[in-house]
Design a protein around this motif. Structure first.
Motif, PDB file in Angstrom:
ATOM      1  N   VAL A 275       0.843  -1.207   0.000  1.00 50.93           N
ATOM      2  CA  VAL A 275       0.000   0.000   0.000  1.00 50.93           C
ATOM      3  C   VAL A 275       0.875   1.254   0.000  1.00 50.93           C
ATOM      4  O   VAL A 275       0.594   2.225  -0.713  1.00 50.93           O
ATOM      5  CB  VAL A 275      -0.953   0.004   1.216  1.00 50.93           C
ATOM      6  N   VAL A 276       1.967   1.216   0.773  1.00 54.76           N
ATOM      7  CA  VAL A 276       2.913   2.346   0.798  1.00 54.76           C
ATOM      8  C   VAL A 276       3.477   2.579  -0.592  1.00 54.76           C
ATOM      9  O   VAL A 276       3.566   3.724  -1.067  1.00 54.76           O
ATOM     10  CB  VAL A 276       4.053   2.082   1.810  1.00 54.76           C
ATOM     11  N   ASN A 277       3.870   1.499  -1.278  1.00 53.97           N
ATOM     12  CA  ASN A 277       4.395   1.599  -2.645  1.00 53.97           C
ATOM     13  C   ASN A 277       3.374   2.254  -3.581  1.00 53.97           C
ATOM     14  O   ASN A 277       3.702   3.159  -4.365  1.00 53.97           O
ATOM     15  CB  ASN A 277       4.766   0.208  -3.140  1.00 53.97           C
ATOM     16  N   ILE A 278       2.117   1.828  -3.503  1.00 55.07           N
ATOM     17  CA  ILE A 278       1.059   2.384  -4.363  1.00 55.07           C
ATOM     18  C   ILE A 278       0.874   3.875  -4.087  1.00 55.07           C
ATOM     19  O   ILE A 278       0.786   4.693  -5.022  1.00 55.07           O
ATOM     20  CB  ILE A 278      -0.270   1.637  -4.136  1.00 55.07           C
ATOM     21  N   LEU A 279       0.854   4.265  -2.816  1.00 58.34           N
ATOM     22  CA  LEU A 279       0.650   5.677  -2.454  1.00 58.34           C
ATOM     23  C   LEU A 279       1.825   6.540  -2.922  1.00 58.34           C
ATOM     24  O   LEU A 279       1.628   7.669  -3.398  1.00 58.34           O
ATOM     25  CB  LEU A 279       0.456   5.813  -0.944  1.00 58.34           C
ATOM     26  N   LEU A 280       3.026   6.007  -2.797  1.00 57.71           N
ATOM     27  CA  LEU A 280       4.209   6.757  -3.239  1.00 57.71           C
ATOM     28  C   LEU A 280       4.161   7.018  -4.744  1.00 57.71           C
ATOM     29  O   LEU A 280       4.546   8.090  -5.219  1.00 57.71           O
ATOM     30  CB  LEU A 280       5.481   6.000  -2.868  1.00 57.71           C
ATOM     31  N   VAL A 281       3.677   6.035  -5.501  1.00 57.90           N
ATOM     32  CA  VAL A 281       3.564   6.198  -6.952  1.00 57.90           C
ATOM     33  C   VAL A 281       2.382   7.083  -7.313  1.00 57.90           C
ATOM     34  O   VAL A 281       2.459   7.895  -8.241  1.00 57.90           O
ATOM     35  CB  VAL A 281       3.440   4.813  -7.636  1.00 57.90           C
ATOM     36  N   ARG A 282       1.299   6.953  -6.561  1.00 60.69           N
ATOM     37  CA  ARG A 282       0.105   7.783  -6.832  1.00 60.69           C
ATOM     38  C   ARG A 282       0.422   9.263  -6.700  1.00 60.69           C
ATOM     39  O   ARG A 282      -0.093  10.097  -7.461  1.00 60.69           O
ATOM     40  CB  ARG A 282      -1.030   7.393  -5.873  1.00 60.69           C
ATOM     41  N   PHE A 283       1.265   9.610  -5.751  1.00 58.13           N
ATOM     42  CA  PHE A 283       1.633  11.011  -5.535  1.00 58.13           C
ATOM     43  C   PHE A 283       3.036  11.282  -6.082  1.00 58.13           C
ATOM     44  O   PHE A 283       3.874  11.907  -5.434  1.00 58.13           O
ATOM     45  CB  PHE A 283       1.542  11.357  -4.045  1.00 58.13           C
TER      46      PHE A 283
ATOM     47  N   VAL B  94       9.812   1.341   5.699  1.00 61.55           N
ATOM     48  CA  VAL B  94      11.155   1.086   5.162  1.00 61.55           C
ATOM     49  C   VAL B  94      11.089   0.158   3.951  1.00 61.55           C
ATOM     50  O   VAL B  94      11.706   0.421   2.912  1.00 61.55           O
ATOM     51  CB  VAL B  94      12.075   0.482   6.256  1.00 61.55           C
ATOM     52  N   LEU B  95      10.322  -0.941   4.062  1.00 62.31           N
ATOM     53  CA  LEU B  95      10.231  -1.902   2.954  1.00 62.31           C
ATOM     54  C   LEU B  95       9.488  -1.314   1.759  1.00 62.31           C
ATOM     55  O   LEU B  95       9.908  -1.484   0.602  1.00 62.31           O
ATOM     56  CB  LEU B  95       9.541  -3.183   3.424  1.00 62.31           C
ATOM     57  N   GLY B  96       8.383  -0.611   2.009  1.00 64.01           N
ATOM     58  CA  GLY B  96       7.633   0.019   0.920  1.00 64.01           C
ATOM     59  C   GLY B  96       8.470   1.049   0.184  1.00 64.01           C
ATOM     60  O   GLY B  96       8.421   1.152  -1.050  1.00 64.01           O
ATOM     61  N   LEU B  97       9.262   1.818   0.927  1.00 65.05           N
ATOM     62  CA  LEU B  97      10.166   2.784   0.299  1.00 65.05           C
ATOM     63  C   LEU B  97      11.245   2.081  -0.511  1.00 65.05           C
ATOM     64  O   LEU B  97      11.581   2.509  -1.622  1.00 65.05           O
ATOM     65  CB  LEU B  97      10.818   3.670   1.370  1.00 65.05           C
ATOM     66  N   TYR B  98      11.780   1.001   0.032  1.00 62.84           N
ATOM     67  CA  TYR B  98      12.804   0.247  -0.699  1.00 62.84           C
ATOM     68  C   TYR B  98      12.244  -0.263  -2.030  1.00 62.84           C
ATOM     69  O   TYR B  98      12.901  -0.158  -3.068  1.00 62.84           O
ATOM     70  CB  TYR B  98      13.311  -0.916   0.148  1.00 62.84           C
TER      71      TYR B  98
END
Length: 494
Positions: A117-125, A173-177
């Motif tokens: 979910v963190v990965n998706i949000l980082l790409v969405r914004f 940390v993992l989602g950012l990685y």
């Protein structure tokens, strides 16, 4: 809440952890958003799933056929050692995490969900974060969530009793990685595939970015107006011209390489372990086993050609409607369908030599942790790095950089697996990022506590910002309109 967890568990087990169906879901969603007819959607989904399953047969065949050969060295000579391999690493976490930290392995799957979910949000914004890549390789996510779970528990013991804080830190940390690492591979992949519209989401993303940069800077400079000689540019004389054929080159190199290992293991061991049938010819067993390398590699490349077109075309619907300017992150084996085919066996062999030398050094120094080569790191890391290195720096880069990668894999894995306690359970993930990048991040968090977590998070967030500032005009254009990006690049070079 219980219903939501059941739904997530079903999705994670049957789709997220099954890359073929995850890719099929993405293709279906993309084509629907593009307004395709139902039969075009169905055809695209079938081709994408079947293509990925073909790739899986190829890569799975490579692993299942050759992992026992390398692991057999451990059994044959009774060595108490740690195998660097994603599956051995995942098994080590499953076996030891509760015993060492008092935590159940099930939390690793919750970590996977929140990190995704963190990965998706980082790409969405992406306009703010500058991140453009969605990590879609579910089996890799499971392996990485497992190892990250152990490493962060080890680095942050002050969070063990705080379940919510622990999961939040781990997922961030993992989602950012995932987001940052796959984002780093966009430029190398776009240039390798001439705008193929994908990036790599695997275990060596930082390794690909660094080695591609090193290949260009150290080996890619033209001398006297001459272009750097790549593997495909080499004209071999006389009988050696047969090595210009990828299938022949791969078969002969693997016959020499694995033939020696099989002879070292010996007929008695191979029969005892049921690799060979009683009475079977050793000569023909060795030949057949080694030639399967070329067979599985050809199958893998067929799978790549089958599903990549569907994925990249359909992903435009997702990029246009949901995640602007984004690209899908796929298995590193996809790179084998591009660049020099001979870079695959060359990179593998160079990396293996590096690993063997590093293991010999560990033995001489009487290291408390002895490493055994795993097929997945030595092949998929180093073959992939060789493809990108050859593209930017030619033959020298394709030989030297995978060799150095092999050394890094062994030394880095020995240090972190021994320090964090995973070596005692017989396995560690061992691939480039997890032998180089994650040990550094673990050390920062271990020694600096909360400040270390903040430093790791800020450093990861800063990487795409730096990338963007180095090429503001071309950064997003690279994924939205690659032809326009090439024109921009050509204009800058004049």
């Amino acid at each position: 809440m219980d219903i939501l967890m059941r739904a997530w568990s079903y999705f994670a087990t049957n789709i997220l952890q099954q890359p073929a169906f995850m890719i099929g879901l993405i293709v279906m969603l993309g084509y629907i958003l593009l307004g395709k007819s139902w039969y075009d959607v169905l055809a695209g989904v079938i081709k994408a799933i079947v293509g990925y399953l073909i790739l899986t047969v190829g890569s799975g065949g490579l692993v299942s056929n050759f992992r026992p050969v390398l692991v057999g060295l451990k059994d044959r000579f009774n060595m108490d050692a740690t195998v660097i391999d994603p599956y051995f690493g995942q098994n080590a976490v499953t076996a030891g995490v509760e015993e060492v930290f008092g935590k159940g392995f099930g939390n690793a799957m919750i970590l996977l969900l929140i990190a995704f979910v963190v990965n998706i949000l980082l790409v969405r914004f992406s306009k703010i974060t500058k991140m453009r890549a969605l990590f879609t390789t579910g089996h890799v996510q499971v392996q990485q969530a497992s190892t990250a779970y152990w490493l962060i528990l080890f680095a942050c013991p002050f969070l063990i009793k705080n379940d919510i804080g622990l999961i939040v830190v781990m997922a961030l940390v993992l989602g950012l990685y995932w987001a940052v690492g796959s984002n780093l591979t966009i430029k190398p992949c776009q240039e390798l595939s001439d705008g193929g519209g994908f990036c790599l989401a695997h275990q060596q993303m930082f390794g690909i970015a660094l080695n591609t940069w090193l290949a260009e800077k150290l080996f890619g400079k033209k001398k006297n107006g001459k272009k750097v000689k790549k593997l495909d540019d080499i004209e071999l004389p006389g009988f050696m011209s047969i090595f210009n054929e990828n299938m022949v080159c791969t078969s002969i190199l693997m016959l020499i390489f694995f033939g020696i290992i099989l002879c070292v293991l010996g007929r008695d061991y191979l029969v005892q372990q049921e690799f060979m049938a009683e009475g079977q010819s050793m000569v023909f067993y060795v030949i057949q086993t080694c030639l399967y390398f070329a067979v599985y590699l050809a199958i893998l490349q067929l799978g790549v050609r089958t599903f990549v077109t569907e994925l990249t075309e359909s992903f435009q619907g997702i990029a246009n409607k949901l995640l602007p300017g984004s690209v899908p992150g796929v298995d590193c084996a996809v790179a084998f369908g591009f660049g020099s085919a001979n870079a695959v066996p060359i990179g593998f062999l160079a990396g293996f030599v590096g690993q063997i030398i590093a293991i010999a050094v560990l033995i001489v120094l009487k290291s408390p942790v002895l490493i055994i080569c795993g097929f997945v790191p030595v092949f998929f890391d180093n073959a992939t790095i060789a493809i990108f290195a050859n593209e930017k720096g030619g033959v020298k880069a394709a030989l030297i950089l995978p060799f150095l990668s092999g050394i890094c894999q062994v030394f880095g894995s020995a240090i972190i697996a021994g320090w964090a306690g995973m070596a005692a359970y017989g396995g560690y993930l061992g691939m480039w990022d997890w032998a180089v990048v994650w040990p550094v991040m673990t050390a920062v968090m271990k020694f600096l506590s909360y400040a270390g977590i903040a430093i790791v998070v800020i450093a990861l967030l800063a990487i795409p910002q730096i990338q963007y500032r180095m090429d503001k005009k071309g950064y997003f254009l690279m994924t939205k309109d690659y032809e326009a990006y090439k024109e921009l690049k050509q204009a800058k070079s004049k």
